[in-house]
Structures are given as structure tokens and as C-alpha cells.
Design an enzyme around this catalytic site. Structure first.
Site, short mmCIF file in Angstrom:
data_model
loop_
_atom_site.label_atom_id
_atom_site.label_comp_id
_atom_site.label_asym_id
_atom_site.label_seq_id
_atom_site.Cartn_x
_atom_site.Cartn_y
_atom_site.Cartn_z
N ASP A 96 60.75 -33.16 20.67
CA ASP A 96 61.54 -31.91 20.34
C ASP A 96 60.50 -30.58 20.85
O ASP A 96 60.56 -29.57 20.69
CB ASP A 96 61.42 -32.09 19.13
CG ASP A 96 62.72 -32.69 18.27
OD1 ASP A 96 63.68 -33.02 19.74
OD2 ASP A 96 63.06 -33.34 17.83
N ASP A 154 68.87 -36.64 20.71
CA ASP A 154 68.43 -35.77 20.76
C ASP A 154 67.66 -35.15 21.89
O ASP A 154 67.78 -33.70 22.33
CB ASP A 154 67.93 -35.44 20.06
CG ASP A 154 68.20 -36.07 18.50
OD1 ASP A 154 68.54 -37.43 18.42
OD2 ASP A 154 68.15 -35.37 17.41
#
Length: 375
Positions: A96, A154
Site C-alpha cells: 500500500d 486492493d
């Protein structure tokens, strides 16, 4: 399925003004906090290497780009430097880093030309590229020692920092890794009907799929709504950077599935395949991410085709603004109510989430004509 008819008038300017007023007040309320969840109108303060640390400064960079107001620039300026300090100690950085550095260092560099911001963005891209598993063609998700072959939907949103690094350096390797990951998602994570698994677990040595896990969704065979939003937006971004129509086709397929599952008020429940939605929470973060991603899809299609996705995004944004926002509650830290973080473990349910707020602001900026990119 919701009926996407659009609106007779576009009240975006009024809501945009309210958003600015809201963020101005939150800047004074929150100070240097690194927000993640607002349970009762007060945002928490998480550590800087947490995956959501870039969204609050990202909101201020968008507002600076849209308004030119120096206060937003000053408030956002130091965030990439602060987050970078985590590299000097044991940290939790993982797949991320795109979320964390695209919305701080990279947009800062694009808007101001700051050389240190560019360096930080490239450092994050290097970290992400280093997580590539050659055998399976995927970027490893998270840092669980017992799951070296984990991949989650994600990550599609983080690919943009690799594409940016390739363009910035004239080095195709970053983009090659991003495309390889997207291709693996096409083969193994997206289903034929446009729905998506949340977690795909590969054998890290052979690259073979071992199993699927429900993750933050209802079950391994369900359809976690925020994951659907990550998928449609991430595939649209991949098309934007590559021009390869297979990614646009995947974005549309995923978006069509997402839209077919929405309830009458256009705001998603936390999972599209919960057996009975009675009493189940919504996820306004899935709604705002989906709306912004739909606008990205619409921008890349011929007008007659794209207007369907734009009208859908408009309907979602209208519902969020009228039914789920705190724009008329100045004391409340947070913009959207009824977001769901992780329902299976009952964490952050019916709260404000900073990424929900970010994508709501981002989508509203697009509706107001913002033509820059963070993702």
C-alpha cells in the site's frame, strides 16, 4: 438494480463549497493527527506507516490544486517527509505504499516540482517493485510471515506509482511489473461475472493458486463491495497508463457488476453477496471509491458510452451528499457516515473512514472539473 437516471440539476458547486468549509474546520480540529477512523465524530491518530496515512494530506493537495489557497499547501507540505521517516526504523510498509506516497510525495512533486518529493515517490515505487513474485507474477500483499504468496485486490490501486515511476525515469521495468500483476488479477482474481475475490493465495515458490480467502468480505465466494470498487478503479487506471483495451474491458465488466448490485439509494452494502441484507451495514467508502472510479472509466470512453458510468457516479454522489454526509455538522470530524472497515471482525463498523472521505472529495473535484490525477 438501482435506476440510474441522473439529476435534473447539478448541485456540485454547493456541496463543493461545503466540503471546503468542512475540511478547513477539520484542519483546525485535528492538527497533526494521522486519521483513520472517526467512531463518534473524533478522528483517531494512527502511526504514520499505517496504510491510510496519505489520504488526509491527499485531500488537502486536491484542494490546493483546485483553489490555489496557500493554507492547503502548507498543511499538506510536510506529510511525505514525515512518512518517509518510517523507513529509518522498523515499519509496516507493504503493497500500500502507493496509497501513502501517490497522495503525498508524487502529487506534491507534480504540483510544486519539489525534488525531495520526487525522490520519496521513487523510493516507494522501488519498495513496491521489490515485492514482485516472479513465479506467480504478482505483488505480495501485506507482511504476514505465514502467507508469502498472498495477493489482494486492493493492490490494483497501488500500481499507479509503478506506472508513474516508469514514466518519470524512462525505465519500463516498473510498468512491466505493474502490467504483470494486473494480468495475474485478470486470470485469477476477477471472476467471469465481474465480481472479485478479495484474497488470492499463491504458492510463493511455484506461482500456483492455493486458495481464496474471504478477507474483509463475507466469504471466499462472496463479493466484498470495497474490493469491487478497488477493482473497477484499478483496472481503469491500468488502461489509462497502458492503452491496452483488455484492462478497460475488465474495468467495465467489474463496474457493470458493481452497479447491478447497488440498492435503490445507490450506496453499497458492505458485501454484495450477504445472504440477507436486513440489518447489515452499508459501506460509504465503497460508494465513494466506486463513484470516483466510475468517473475515471467515463473519461476514457466515447461520450455516448461514458455517460452511463458518469450518471451512475452522479447518482451515488448525490445520495452520499444528501443522506450520508456530515456537511451540515461542523463539529464532526469526518465527512461520510456509515463506512465499514472490517465487518467480519466487527472493526470500524458504521464510522467515518479517511479513505471514504478522500474519495468522496476526489470524486466531487472531478465533477467540478478537476483534471489532474493522484491515482
Amino acid at each position: 438494480m438501482a435506476n440510474f437516471t441522473g439529476m435534473q440539476e447539478e448541485p456540485w458547486s454547493g456541496w463543493w463549497s461545503q466540503i471546503q468549509t468542512k475540511v478547513d474546520r477539520m484542519m483546525g480540529q485535528m492538527g497533526d493527527k494521522c486519521p483513520h477512523a472517526s467512531v463518534s465524530g473524533v478522528y483517531d491518530d494512527v502511526i504514520l506507516d499505517w496504510w491510510t496515512s496519505g489520504f488526509w494530506p491527499g485531500m488537502m493537495w486536491i484542494l490546493y490544486d483546485m483553489t490555489g489557497k496557500e493554507a492547503y499547501r502548507q498543511a499538506a507540505w510536510s506529510w511525505d517527509e514525515r512518512i518517509e521517516q518510517c523507513f529509518l526504523r522498523e515499519n509496516r510498509f507493504h503493497h500500500d505504499v502507493g496509497f501513502q506516497f501517490l497522495s503525498t510525495a508524487v502529487i506534491k512533486y507534480k504540483l510544486t516540482g519539489d525534488a525531495d518529493a520526487r525522490r520519496r515517490g521513487l523510493q516507494a515505487a522501488n519498495l513496491l517493485a521489490g515485492r514482485f513474485n516472479l513465479a506467480g507474477g504478482f505483488l505480495r500483499a501485506q507482511n504476514q510471515e505465514d502467507r508469502p504468496g498472498g495477493s489482494i485486490i486492493d493492490t490494483m490501486m497501488n500500481l499507479s506509482i509503478l506506472f508513474w515511476a516508469s514514466q518519470e525515469l524512462g525505465d519500463p521495468r516498473f510498468a512491466q511489473i505493474a502490467r504483470a500483476h494486473a494480468d495475474t488479477v485478470l486470470r485469477h482474481t476477477l471472476r467471469e461475472d465481474g465480481s472479485s475475490h478479495h484474497i488470492t493465495v499463491f504458492d510463493a515458490n511455484t506461482g500456483e493458486v492455493k486458495e481464496y480467502l474471504g478477507g474483509q468480505g463475507y466469504s471466499p465466494t462472496s463479493s466484498w463491495s470495497r474490493g469491487q470498487a478497488w477493482a473497477l478503479y484499478g483496472m481503469a487506471n491500468t488502461y489509462k497508463y497502458t492503452g491496452d483495451s483488455k484492462y478497460l474491458d475488465a474495468a467495465k465488466r467489474t463496474a457493470n457488476y458493481y452497479l447491478s448490485c447497488l440498492p435503490d439509494d445507490y450506496v453499497a452494502y458492505w458485501d454484495f453477496r450477504v445472504p440477507d441484507v436486513t440489518g447489515e451495514p452499508r459501506d460509504t467508502s465503497a460508494a465513494s471509491i466506486g463513484a470516483s472510479g466510475l468517473l475515471t472509466i467515463a473519461e476514457q470512453l466515447p461520450p455516448e458510452e461514458g455517460k452511463v458510468y458518469r450518471k451512475a457516479a452522479e447518482s451515488i454522489m448525490q445520495s452520499l451528499s444528501q443522506n450520508y454526509s456530515t456537511l451540515d455538522r461542523p463539529e464532526f470530524e469526518g465527512i461520510l457516515l456509515e463506512a465499514t472497515g472490517n465487518k467480519p471482525v466487527n472493526k470500524d463498523v458504521n464510522v467515518s473512514l479517511i479513505y471514504g472521505d478522500y474519495y468522496y472529495l476526489e470524486a466531487m473535484a472531478k465533477l467540478m472539473g478537476w483534471d489532474n490525477d493522484i491515482f
